[in-house]
Design a protein around this motif. Structure first.
Motif, PDB file in Angstrom:
ATOM      1  N   ALA A 104       0.837  -1.198   0.000  1.00 56.09           N
ATOM      2  CA  ALA A 104       0.000   0.000   0.000  1.00 56.09           C
ATOM      3  C   ALA A 104       0.872   1.248   0.000  1.00 56.09           C
ATOM      4  O   ALA A 104       0.624   2.204  -0.746  1.00 56.09           O
ATOM      5  CB  ALA A 104      -0.923  -0.003   1.210  1.00 56.09           C
ATOM      6  N   VAL A 105       1.879   1.234   0.823  1.00 50.87           N
ATOM      7  CA  VAL A 105       2.798   2.366   0.878  1.00 50.87           C
ATOM      8  C   VAL A 105       3.513   2.523  -0.462  1.00 50.87           C
ATOM      9  O   VAL A 105       3.639   3.635  -0.987  1.00 50.87           O
ATOM     10  CB  VAL A 105       3.823   2.164   2.016  1.00 50.87           C
ATOM     11  N   ALA A 106       3.955   1.424  -1.004  1.00 49.98           N
ATOM     12  CA  ALA A 106       4.653   1.493  -2.293  1.00 49.98           C
ATOM     13  C   ALA A 106       3.733   2.054  -3.368  1.00 49.98           C
ATOM     14  O   ALA A 106       4.143   2.886  -4.183  1.00 49.98           O
ATOM     15  CB  ALA A 106       5.153   0.106  -2.690  1.00 49.98           C
ATOM     16  N   ARG A 107       2.498   1.625  -3.346  1.00 57.96           N
ATOM     17  CA  ARG A 107       1.546   2.118  -4.335  1.00 57.96           C
ATOM     18  C   ARG A 107       1.329   3.620  -4.198  1.00 57.96           C
ATOM     19  O   ARG A 107       1.262   4.345  -5.191  1.00 57.96           O
ATOM     20  CB  ARG A 107       0.207   1.384  -4.198  1.00 57.96           C
ATOM     21  N   LEU A 108       1.204   4.070  -2.971  1.00 56.65           N
ATOM     22  CA  LEU A 108       1.058   5.508  -2.760  1.00 56.65           C
ATOM     23  C   LEU A 108       2.259   6.261  -3.328  1.00 56.65           C
ATOM     24  O   LEU A 108       2.117   7.244  -4.057  1.00 56.65           O
ATOM     25  CB  LEU A 108       0.938   5.812  -1.263  1.00 56.65           C
ATOM     26  N   VAL A 109       3.428   5.783  -2.986  1.00 51.37           N
ATOM     27  CA  VAL A 109       4.643   6.452  -3.432  1.00 51.37           C
ATOM     28  C   VAL A 109       4.733   6.444  -4.955  1.00 51.37           C
ATOM     29  O   VAL A 109       4.970   7.481  -5.580  1.00 51.37           O
ATOM     30  CB  VAL A 109       5.879   5.770  -2.832  1.00 51.37           C
ATOM     31  N   PHE A 110       4.508   5.309  -5.540  1.00 45.67           N
ATOM     32  CA  PHE A 110       4.640   5.212  -6.988  1.00 45.67           C
ATOM     33  C   PHE A 110       3.579   6.055  -7.692  1.00 45.67           C
ATOM     34  O   PHE A 110       3.800   6.569  -8.787  1.00 45.67           O
ATOM     35  CB  PHE A 110       4.548   3.757  -7.440  1.00 45.67           C
ATOM     36  N   ALA A 111       2.423   6.183  -7.071  1.00 50.68           N
ATOM     37  CA  ALA A 111       1.366   6.971  -7.697  1.00 50.68           C
ATOM     38  C   ALA A 111       1.602   8.463  -7.513  1.00 50.68           C
ATOM     39  O   ALA A 111       1.310   9.258  -8.406  1.00 50.68           O
ATOM     40  CB  ALA A 111       0.013   6.588  -7.098  1.00 50.68           C
ATOM     41  N   ALA A 112       2.127   8.843  -6.363  1.00 51.16           N
ATOM     42  CA  ALA A 112       2.277  10.270  -6.061  1.00 51.16           C
ATOM     43  C   ALA A 112       3.543  10.848  -6.650  1.00 51.16           C
ATOM     44  O   ALA A 112       3.695  12.055  -6.756  1.00 51.16           O
ATOM     45  CB  ALA A 112       2.302  10.482  -4.541  1.00 51.16           C
ATOM     46  N   HIS A 113       4.432   9.980  -7.038  1.00 58.09           N
ATOM     47  CA  HIS A 113       5.777  10.426  -7.343  1.00 58.09           C
ATOM     48  C   HIS A 113       5.932  10.930  -8.762  1.00 58.09           C
ATOM     49  O   HIS A 113       6.708  10.389  -9.534  1.00 58.09           O
ATOM     50  CB  HIS A 113       6.751   9.290  -7.098  1.00 58.09           C
ATOM     51  N   ARG A 114       5.231  11.985  -9.093  1.00 56.06           N
ATOM     52  CA  ARG A 114       5.446  12.580 -10.396  1.00 56.06           C
ATOM     53  C   ARG A 114       6.585  13.583 -10.308  1.00 56.06           C
ATOM     54  O   ARG A 114       7.035  13.949  -9.243  1.00 56.06           O
ATOM     55  CB  ARG A 114       4.208  13.316 -10.854  1.00 56.06           C
ATOM     56  N   ALA A 115       7.002  14.004 -11.451  1.00 58.16           N
ATOM     57  CA  ALA A 115       8.060  15.008 -11.474  1.00 58.16           C
ATOM     58  C   ALA A 115       7.487  16.350 -11.063  1.00 58.16           C
ATOM     59  O   ALA A 115       6.471  16.791 -11.581  1.00 58.16           O
ATOM     60  CB  ALA A 115       8.648  15.096 -12.869  1.00 58.16           C
ATOM     61  N   GLU A 116       8.121  16.977 -10.130  1.00 55.23           N
ATOM     62  CA  GLU A 116       7.704  18.293  -9.670  1.00 55.23           C
ATOM     63  C   GLU A 116       8.923  19.002  -9.134  1.00 55.23           C
ATOM     64  O   GLU A 116       9.784  18.378  -8.524  1.00 55.23           O
ATOM     65  CB  GLU A 116       6.655  18.160  -8.547  1.00 55.23           C
ATOM     66  N   PRO A 117       8.989  20.279  -9.344  1.00 59.04           N
ATOM     67  CA  PRO A 117      10.096  21.001  -8.720  1.00 59.04           C
ATOM     68  C   PRO A 117       9.984  20.909  -7.212  1.00 59.04           C
ATOM     69  O   PRO A 117       8.896  20.800  -6.659  1.00 59.04           O
ATOM     70  CB  PRO A 117       9.885  22.440  -9.200  1.00 59.04           C
ATOM     71  N   GLY A 118      11.096  20.932  -6.554  1.00 60.54           N
ATOM     72  CA  GLY A 118      11.084  20.833  -5.103  1.00 60.54           C
ATOM     73  C   GLY A 118      11.229  19.404  -4.611  1.00 60.54           C
ATOM     74  O   GLY A 118      11.047  19.128  -3.444  1.00 60.54           O
TER      75      GLY A 118
END
Lengths: 223, 223
Positions: A104-118
């Motif tokens: 579940a944690v991995a899924r959150l990370v992989f889903a949220a982890h788009r490219a963004e400044p900062g």
DNA sequence: TTCCAGATCTGAACATAGTACAGATTCTGA
DNA sequence: TCAGAATCTGTACTATGTTCAGATCTGGAA
């Protein structure tokens, strides 16, 4: 949890902790900002003094989790016995282990982890792979000609396996089989990269020169 | 689109089409069921006669898109000139190309694509990889000992690159560089797998026998 | 053709979620 | 001590997914 004081004191971290716990309990998508605030004993709007939106909260949580992953990868590499290749294998194996330990944690990370400044995640898994590949190349375990961009291929390979496992699209029975496949994959990539034909040729190639190719094949890291 | 008749006629497909268009316009998460129904000119509740929930709609859309991906991969392999290795490289390259051609669609698919019964996607990309690997092994391009489970490693590697590209975590400048990296990755994996040491030894190994290992390393396909 | 069972769609409504905002409370520093 | 900033509450708004009773249409049996 009782709230004696009007001010929580460290609501920002409490929200991250609460969200993380909820993700583990209810899955990457089965929780709400409101639920996190209620559990902490605070009103929903309080969250907006620390995060501009729910997405920002998720991004911050993801960054925290990715940094932790980077840390344990670096630790795994440092504790590995053997040469630089063993270090890299240990880090890669750890990346995959992390993904199934808490899908579940991995899924959150992989889903949220788009490219963004900062994206100031440190150490980022990408950087851990890069550092270990540098070490491997320095000690002769990888031809210098194969080094450029190798961290992206290594990261891709392990990220793919981790993702498919976390999503349940691939099932491996037991940690034994998991380690075995992870080691097989990283091993194959490294062996294959080492076997790449030298791209630099003494005679200019018919179509494109080496330098032209280098320029075109610009390769970028995370974010 | 005007709706003269009370019954739409093919609302199920229209909903899938509408959702797909919205995903392309607004991103994998920037659209709503309601918006899709409104655009079609139908009330929100109408959707529930064709899909039990929004999630089911998304799953169905994802399945459709994955099947299309499988088809174009198979086509790419079929049109490839050269031996079975070129076929496999073409399919793998196509997987990655697909992901950057429409990152929003890829993100939806990768996010929705958990393991669930009823995954009757055909041809599934996993199966295309498996078929091409079979062909490669049959024609001697891959040792038989390296074949078992290889489709998972190949799939993982390409899936990882595709995911990182769709998420913007890795940037490659132009289709040229993209093809190059995809080919490099699949090439490295195949070369590395081919170079694996023969696991079967004439003398029984000290710890575990070959057959024991085979049994423990059970490997499952998609879903 | 007639007619009804079932499939399909509408309209209104509900619960929940994210979010905004005005005001209450507390903290900080001069 | 005290004013301004930071933090939190309460209320409310909007959008969304979803339900359900009833209207409308369609296909097939009589």
């Amino acid at each position: 949890m009782a709230r004696e004081r009007y001010h929580h004191g460290d609501l920002r971290d409490a929200l991250l902790d609460g969200a993380e716990a909820l993700v583990r309990e209810r899955g990457a998508d089965g929780w709400s900002l409101r639920e996190a605030t209620v559990r902490i004993g605070v009103s929903p709007s309080a969250a907006y003094h620390h995060f501009a939106s729910r997405d920002v909260l998720v991004r911050a949580l993801s960054d925290r989790l990715v940094a932790r992953l980077g840390e344990r990868m670096a630790r795994a590499a440092a504790h590995a016995r053997g040469g630089p290749r063993h270090r890299l294998v240990a880090a890669a194996r750890d990346y995959v282990r992390w993904a199934i330990e808490d899908p579940a944690v991995a899924r959150l990370v992989f889903a949220a982890h788009r490219a963004e400044p900062g994206d100031a995640v440190s150490p980022h898994p990408h950087d851990v792979f890069a550092a270990e590949l540098d070490r491997l190349a320095d000690e002769g375990g990888l031809p210098a000609s194969a080094r450029p961009g190798a961290e992206i291929l290594v990261w891709s390979a392990m990220h793919g396996l981790a993702t498919l496992l976390a999503d349940g699209l691939v099932r491996l029975d037991g940690p034994r089989a998991l380690d075995r496949q992870a080691e097989r994959l990283i091993g194959a990539v490294l062996t294959g990269l080492a076997a790449e034909p030298e791209p630099s040729s003494p005679w200019p190639l018919p179509r494109t020169s080496h330098t032209e190719r280098q320029a075109r094949e610009n390769v970028g890291g995370p974010a």
